[in-house]
Design a protein around this motif. Sequence first.
Motif, PDB file in Angstrom:
ATOM      1  N   THR A  69       1.657  -7.791  -6.199  1.00  9.58           N
ATOM      2  CA  THR A  69       2.721  -7.249  -5.625  1.00  9.58           C
ATOM      3  C   THR A  69       2.051  -7.041  -3.975  1.00  9.58           C
ATOM      4  N   PHE A  70       0.793  -6.672  -3.815  1.00 12.26           N
ATOM      5  CA  PHE A  70       0.400  -6.497  -2.605  1.00 12.26           C
ATOM      6  C   PHE A  70       0.159  -7.833  -1.772  1.00 12.26           C
ATOM      7  N   LYS A  73       3.150  -9.238  -0.842  1.00  9.37           N
ATOM      8  CA  LYS A  73       3.977  -8.451   0.136  1.00  9.37           C
ATOM      9  C   LYS A  73       5.309  -7.959  -0.433  1.00  9.37           C
ATOM     10  N   LEU A  74       5.349  -7.904  -1.816  1.00 14.56           N
ATOM     11  CA  LEU A  74       6.654  -7.388  -2.350  1.00 14.56           C
ATOM     12  C   LEU A  74       6.927  -5.652  -2.101  1.00 14.56           C
ATOM     13  N   HIS A  75       7.939  -5.638  -2.372  1.00  9.82           N
ATOM     14  CA  HIS A  75       8.344  -4.103  -2.196  1.00  9.82           C
ATOM     15  C   HIS A  75       8.846  -3.670  -3.759  1.00  9.82           C
ATOM     16  N   PRO A  76       8.272  -2.450  -4.185  1.00  8.45           N
ATOM     17  CA  PRO A  76       8.617  -2.158  -5.395  1.00  8.45           C
ATOM     18  C   PRO A  76      10.144  -1.760  -5.499  1.00  8.45           C
ATOM     19  N   THR A  78      12.557  -3.700  -5.479  1.00  6.45           N
ATOM     20  CA  THR A  78      13.526  -4.612  -4.632  1.00  6.45           C
ATOM     21  C   THR A  78      13.620  -5.847  -5.683  1.00  6.45           C
TER      22      THR A  78
END
Length: 148
Positions: A69-70, A73-76, A78
């Motif tokens: 995720t980090f 650069k994913l947004h939880p 989404t």
Amino acid sequence: MVDETAFREMRTQSSPLPCVFQGALLARHAVCELVQRSSLAERETLACPSAPAHLNCETLERLFLERATFPLKLHPGTPLTHATVMRLHCGGLRGLQQALQADHVDVHRLIGQARDAHGSLTDLPWPDIVAQIVAWQPRRRTPQGPQP
């Protein structure tokens, strides 16, 4: 043209355990010795006949997402795009294959080898696997049609 809602409903009825890594298998980036293939509305569907194996794959998929995720650069919360899911699945399976030094990417066998070698999927060498997820790129499409 097939109604997408009707297709999904029929797919759920015909295969209650759809393959978690269906995209990677259909793109020929991986195989699975357990997969059951069938056709529905002119589409190929993949199912898992084993509830425990399906649960293992879901766990591995969640770990791929959690650990990457980090770096991605994913947004939880989404929704994930198809490209991101393919990156998680294909890159993650390739990273797992390399971490286990396996000959090929057979999802069911890789999970078994990972459990044998590390005791738990959470104890895998995640930095190496995540590096493969980040590095994975889809195949480049070649231009179609006549060339000048």
